[in-house]
Design an enzyme around this catalytic site. Structure first.
Site, short mmCIF file in Angstrom:
data_model
loop_
_atom_site.label_atom_id
_atom_site.label_comp_id
_atom_site.label_asym_id
_atom_site.label_seq_id
_atom_site.Cartn_x
_atom_site.Cartn_y
_atom_site.Cartn_z
N ALA A 39 -9.20 -16.70 -5.01
CA ALA A 39 -8.53 -15.58 -4.37
C ALA A 39 -9.59 -14.76 -3.65
O ALA A 39 -10.78 -14.82 -4.01
CB ALA A 39 -7.83 -14.73 -5.42
N GLY A 59 -8.63 -19.24 -7.99
CA GLY A 59 -7.35 -19.52 -7.35
C GLY A 59 -7.33 -20.86 -6.63
O GLY A 59 -6.26 -21.44 -6.43
N GLU A 63 -6.51 -23.27 -9.27
CA GLU A 63 -5.10 -23.04 -9.61
C GLU A 63 -4.19 -23.67 -8.56
O GLU A 63 -3.13 -24.22 -8.89
CB GLU A 63 -4.84 -21.53 -9.71
CG GLU A 63 -5.63 -20.88 -10.83
CD GLU A 63 -5.30 -19.41 -10.97
OE1 GLU A 63 -4.45 -19.07 -11.81
OE2 GLU A 63 -5.87 -18.60 -10.24
N GLU A 78 -13.27 -16.48 -12.96
CA GLU A 78 -12.71 -15.12 -12.94
C GLU A 78 -13.32 -14.18 -13.98
O GLU A 78 -13.51 -12.99 -13.72
CB GLU A 78 -11.18 -15.16 -13.15
CG GLU A 78 -10.40 -15.61 -11.95
CD GLU A 78 -10.20 -17.12 -11.91
OE1 GLU A 78 -10.94 -17.86 -12.59
OE2 GLU A 78 -9.30 -17.56 -11.18
N1 DAK Z 1 -13.40 -14.34 -1.73
C1 DAK Z 1 -13.88 -13.81 -0.58
N2 DAK Z 1 -14.94 -14.29 0.07
C2 DAK Z 1 -15.55 -15.36 -0.48
C3 DAK Z 1 -15.11 -15.98 -1.68
C4 DAK Z 1 -13.97 -15.42 -2.32
N3 DAK Z 1 -13.46 -15.94 -3.42
N4 DAK Z 1 -15.95 -17.00 -1.96
C5 DAK Z 1 -16.85 -17.04 -0.97
N5 DAK Z 1 -16.61 -16.07 -0.08
C6 DAK Z 1 -17.37 -15.76 1.13
C7 DAK Z 1 -18.74 -15.15 0.77
O1 DAK Z 1 -18.61 -13.77 0.52
C8 DAK Z 1 -19.51 -15.47 2.03
O2 DAK Z 1 -19.13 -14.53 3.02
P1 DAK Z 1 -20.26 -13.78 3.91
O3 DAK Z 1 -21.21 -13.17 2.93
O4 DAK Z 1 -20.88 -14.91 4.71
O5 DAK Z 1 -19.46 -12.81 4.74
C9 DAK Z 1 -18.96 -16.83 2.46
O6 DAK Z 1 -17.69 -16.96 1.83
C10 DAK Z 1 -19.83 -18.00 2.00
O7 DAK Z 1 -20.04 -17.87 0.60
P2 DAK Z 1 -21.49 -17.86 -0.08
O8 DAK Z 1 -22.50 -17.31 0.87
O9 DAK Z 1 -21.34 -17.20 -1.40
O10 DAK Z 1 -21.75 -19.43 -0.24
P3 DAK Z 1 -22.64 -20.14 -1.35
O11 DAK Z 1 -22.77 -21.56 -0.93
O12 DAK Z 1 -23.90 -19.37 -1.60
O13 DAK Z 1 -21.77 -20.10 -2.68
C11 DAK Z 1 -19.75 -20.28 -3.98
C12 DAK Z 1 -20.54 -20.79 -2.75
C13 DAK Z 1 -18.34 -20.90 -3.91
C14 DAK Z 1 -20.43 -20.78 -5.28
C15 DAK Z 1 -19.71 -18.74 -3.95
O14 DAK Z 1 -19.20 -18.34 -2.67
C16 DAK Z 1 -18.84 -18.13 -4.99
O15 DAK Z 1 -19.21 -18.04 -6.16
N6 DAK Z 1 -17.66 -17.65 -4.57
C17 DAK Z 1 -16.75 -16.94 -5.45
C18 DAK Z 1 -16.11 -17.92 -6.39
C19 DAK Z 1 -15.22 -17.18 -7.32
O16 DAK Z 1 -15.63 -16.34 -8.12
N7 DAK Z 1 -13.94 -17.51 -7.22
C20 DAK Z 1 -12.94 -16.89 -8.04
C21 DAK Z 1 -12.40 -15.73 -7.30
S1 DAK Z 1 -11.32 -14.81 -8.30
C22 DAK Z 1 -4.43 -13.39 -8.61
C23 DAK Z 1 -4.32 -14.66 -8.79
C24 DAK Z 1 -5.41 -15.41 -8.95
C25 DAK Z 1 -6.61 -14.82 -8.93
C26 DAK Z 1 -6.72 -13.53 -8.73
C27 DAK Z 1 -5.64 -12.80 -8.55
N8 DAK Z 1 -3.29 -12.68 -8.46
C28 DAK Z 1 -2.13 -13.42 -8.22
C29 DAK Z 1 -3.28 -11.30 -8.60
C30 DAK Z 1 -7.73 -15.62 -9.02
C31 DAK Z 1 -8.90 -15.02 -8.97
C32 DAK Z 1 -9.93 -15.67 -8.27
O17 DAK Z 1 -9.78 -16.70 -7.68
#
Ligand code: DAK
Length: 263
Positions: A67, A112, A115, A135
């Site tokens: 997400a 997400g 998911e 998360e």
């Molecule tokens: N959201 C927004 N931007 C994201 C992102 C994300 N989840 N993941 C990556 N990006 C963006 C980064 O901010 C970066 O943007 P800039 O800085 O260039 O503007 C760009 O994509 C490239 O990412 P990285 O520079 O970080 O790339 P790396 O190769 O260094 O790392 C990575 C890749 C996938 C390991 C890293 O980006 C990462 O850890 N990303 C976050 C992964 C994460 O934590 N995902 C879970 C998110 S929370 C809900 C339902 C479900 C959920 C929430 C609410 N509701 C229904 C309410 C689920 C929650 C989630 O999914």
């Protein structure tokens, strides 16, 4: 003009492709992506001509990195609950599509993103794919039904380890645990998925729809309660300082400090 973030096209007779196109944010699911996804799903629900939908995304690096963290930064618990229920209903519609949905996972399928892949009927992955639920590292829990679907796929103990460790797992491990149906070399991914899709689309369309409904009936224990509970617990994560710290830390590109006083 609205940017196209989700694109649909017919690949072959009986096979459609739904593609998320947001490569700069690693295909992260923001409200606009979810709205466009929802509109396509609504029309696929009524489509009797397709037997298979391939769910894929743009770029090499990520299927979907979760997400959109930047969008979630300012959520109140009420907004989080609404977002979670809306997201859950879209993901539920995906899992209830009359077609067989194949998730084609080339890179990171995190949060997400995992998911979303779990809402598909099965996953075919590149050797480079990585799976996980990070998360809790943001002070959150999965909100799109992942807490429920992963338990069904992996069993309680393994699912809980995945959900609470925030670890990323290789495609091979995911395959060995039964999360992924097949793992193929990166350059073979699209053709491998297409071959499976064509094999399914060559069968009787009514039989395919009936087989999916019958298989899902066998897997339908648990019901709605778990999803409702997940949404409430997800929303409660936004009522303290912990998720603010986790989400801000990601945006500020630093490690979160969950142990600081007052959290
Ligand atoms: N959201 C927004 N931007 C994201 C992102 C994300 N989840 N993941 C990556 N990006 C963006 C980064 O901010 C970066 O943007 P800039 O800085 O260039 O503007 C760009 O994509 C490239 O990412 P990285 O520079 O970080 O790339 P790396 O190769 O260094 O790392 C990575 C890749 C996938 C390991 C890293 O980006 C990462 O850890 N990303 C976050 C992964 C994460 O934590 N995902 C879970 C998110 S929370 C809900 C339902 C479900 C959920 C929430 C609410 N509701 C229904 C309410 C689920 C929650 C989630 O999914």
């Amino acid at each position: 003009m609205t940017t196209t973030l989700v694109h649909f096209f017919e690949l072959q007779k009986g096979v459609g492709v739904l593609e998320i196109i947001r490569p700069d944010a690693l295909n992260a699911l923001n409200t606009s992506v979810l709205q466009q996804l929802s509109a396509h799903i609504a029309s696929l629900t009524r489509n009797q001509n397709l037997s298979v939908v391939i769910l894929k995304s743009s770029g090499d690096k990520a299927f979907v990195a979760g997400a959109d963290i930047k969008e979630m930064l300012d959520f109140s618990p009420t907004q989080a609950f609404e977002f979670s229920r809306h997201g859950q209903s879209i993901f539920k519609s995906i899992s209830e599509l009359p077609q067989i949905v194949i998730a084609q996972v080339q890179g990171f399928a995190l949060g997400g993103g995992l998911e979303l892949a779990l809402a598909a009927d099965f996953i075919v992955a590149s050797q480079k794919a990585k799976f996980g639920l990070p998360e809790v590292g943001l002070g959150l829990i999965p909100g799109f039904g992942g807490t429920q679907r992963l338990v069904k796929r992996l069993g309680l103990a393994r699912a809980l380890e995945w959900t609470t460790s925030a670890e990323k797992y290789t495609a091979q491990v995911a395959y060995e645990l039964g999360l992924v149906n097949r793992v193929v070399e990166p350059e073979q991914l699209a053709s491998a998925v297409e071959t499976i899709a064509n094999a399914i689309a060559a069968q009787g369309p009514r039989a395919i729809r009936a087989a999916k409904r019958a298989a899902q009936a066998a897997d339908s224990s648990g019901g709605e309660l778990g999803y409702e509970f997940e949404a409430q617990l997800f929303a409660s994560c936004f009522s303290g300082a912990e998720s603010k710290e986790g989400l801000s830390a990601f945006v500020e590109k630093r490690k979160p400090d969950f142990r600081a006083s007052g959290r």
